[in-house]
Scaffold this active site. Structure first.
Site, PDB file in Angstrom:
ATOM      1  N   HIS A   1       0.841  -1.208   0.000  1.00  0.00           N
ATOM      2  CA  HIS A   1       0.000   0.000   0.000  1.00  0.00           C
ATOM      3  C   HIS A   1       0.876   1.257   0.000  1.00  0.00           C
ATOM      4  O   HIS A   1       0.495   2.274  -0.572  1.00  0.00           O
ATOM      5  CB  HIS A   1      -0.913   0.029   1.225  1.00  0.00           C
ATOM      6  CG  HIS A   1      -2.081  -0.909   1.143  1.00  0.00           C
ATOM      7  ND1 HIS A   1      -3.193  -0.647   0.365  1.00  0.00           N
ATOM      8  CD2 HIS A   1      -2.327  -2.099   1.742  1.00  0.00           C
ATOM      9  CE1 HIS A   1      -4.064  -1.640   0.505  1.00  0.00           C
ATOM     10  NE2 HIS A   1      -3.559  -2.538   1.326  1.00  0.00           N
TER      11      HIS A   1
ATOM     12  N   ASP B   1      -7.481  -2.382  -1.390  1.00  0.00           N
ATOM     13  CA  ASP B   1      -8.452  -3.160  -0.611  1.00  0.00           C
ATOM     14  C   ASP B   1      -9.819  -2.762  -1.143  1.00  0.00           C
ATOM     15  O   ASP B   1     -10.121  -1.555  -1.230  1.00  0.00           O
ATOM     16  CB  ASP B   1      -8.368  -2.801   0.880  1.00  0.00           C
ATOM     17  CG  ASP B   1      -7.012  -3.122   1.487  1.00  0.00           C
ATOM     18  OD1 ASP B   1      -6.349  -4.054   0.999  1.00  0.00           O
ATOM     19  OD2 ASP B   1      -6.618  -2.437   2.444  1.00  0.00           O
TER      20      ASP B   1
ATOM     21  N   GLU C   1      -6.366 -12.296   3.275  1.00  0.00           N
ATOM     22  CA  GLU C   1      -7.374 -11.220   3.264  1.00  0.00           C
ATOM     23  C   GLU C   1      -8.113 -11.208   1.923  1.00  0.00           C
ATOM     24  O   GLU C   1      -7.517 -10.876   0.899  1.00  0.00           O
ATOM     25  CB  GLU C   1      -6.684  -9.850   3.455  1.00  0.00           C
ATOM     26  CG  GLU C   1      -5.935  -9.712   4.772  1.00  0.00           C
ATOM     27  CD  GLU C   1      -5.156  -8.407   4.881  1.00  0.00           C
ATOM     28  OE1 GLU C   1      -4.945  -7.718   3.857  1.00  0.00           O
ATOM     29  OE2 GLU C   1      -4.736  -8.090   6.000  1.00  0.00           O
TER      30      GLU C   1
ATOM     31  N   HIS D   1      -7.809  -7.782  -0.193  1.00  0.00           N
ATOM     32  CA  HIS D   1      -6.520  -7.163  -0.570  1.00  0.00           C
ATOM     33  C   HIS D   1      -5.975  -7.726  -1.884  1.00  0.00           C
ATOM     34  O   HIS D   1      -5.853  -8.935  -2.049  1.00  0.00           O
ATOM     35  CB  HIS D   1      -5.498  -7.396   0.552  1.00  0.00           C
ATOM     36  CG  HIS D   1      -4.134  -6.840   0.233  1.00  0.00           C
ATOM     37  ND1 HIS D   1      -3.659  -5.664   0.788  1.00  0.00           N
ATOM     38  CD2 HIS D   1      -3.151  -7.287  -0.599  1.00  0.00           C
ATOM     39  CE1 HIS D   1      -2.449  -5.423   0.314  1.00  0.00           C
ATOM     40  NE2 HIS D   1      -2.115  -6.399  -0.526  1.00  0.00           N
TER      41      HIS D   1
END
Ligand SMILES: [Zn+2]
Length: 229
Positions: free
Chosen positions: A140, A147, A205, A208
């Site tokens: 990120h 996300d 996740e 993500h």
């Protein structure tokens, strides 16, 4: 006696000369001034962080880190904005185009995150399954990870997914299958569209995605406000 005192004093003096920058305690190659950022962009225009709302007009954003409603309990960002490096944003725009034909859209939960955010997240939650290590920085921080979830364009309603965003649990993993069929289908739909446009899932996740060659984009610690100037 004086001889024995000399060594500790010398160590303290030497250590004092090498104070680390608290904004970059691991001495990573982080661009934290606009001057460095603009030089990087001049050298490689692909590293420009672009505003997703400009690239994908009408894109739905719910930037939890700009509110108190996130795992830290405090706002991390001072604006609810989403930036990604140029090729990453263009890939997401192309993916959104193809989703529109199905009456679906993306809702962006987080995109580029200044490195200061990663430092703080790790302080609050030092588990590198769900929070990037500040020793390497997060994808990120490179503006090459996003996300996101899916919404119905007519109602804006989110498609049901395995967990809420940032639920740091086993249920958030792509390997977790004890879920209703529609939830498994929604997770697979998001993954299918992202993979078709050059993104790679992260096992722990469901929300993500990293873009292709994500680590080739530079780490940044530039605030949203500076980028918006
Ligand atoms: Zn993420």
């Amino acid at each position: 006696m004086k001889r024995f005192l000399f060594l500790p004093v010398a160590i303290i003096l030497v250590a004092g000369c090498h104070r680390t920058d608290p904004r970059n305690p691991y001495n990573l190659p982080i661009a934290n001034t606009m001057k460095t950022y603009l030089e990087q962009v001049k050298e490689n225009p692909d590293t420009e962080l672009v505003d997703l709302e400009e690239v994908i007009p009408g894109i739905a954003l719910h930037i939890a880190y700009a509110t108190e409603e996130n795992f830290t309990g405090v706002p991390i960002y001072t604006s609810a904005k989403a930036f990604l490096c140029h090729p990453v944003a263009m890939a997401l725009a192309a993916a959104q185009d193809s989703l529109t034909k199905k009456g679906l859209g993306f809702k962006i939960l987080d995109a580029y995150r200044p490195y200061a955010g990663t430092l703080y997240f790790y302080k609050v939650y030092p588990d590198t399954t769900f929070v990037a290590s500040p020793r390497t920085g997060s994808i990120h921080n490179r503006g090459a990870a996003v996300d996101l979830t899916l919404i119905r364009l007519d109602t804006g309603e989110e498609l049901e997914m395995p967990t809420l965003f940032d639920s740091f649990s086993d249920t958030a993993s792509h390997t977790f299958t004890d879920l209703p069929d529609n939830v498994l289908e929604n997770r697979a739909l998001l993954r299918g569209i992202m993979e078709a446009y050059g993104f790679h899932s992260y096992e722990a996740e469901w929300w993500h995605y990293n873009y292709t060659n994500a680590r080739s984009y530079p780490l940044r610690d530039i605030s949203f406000e500076e980028l918006m100037k």
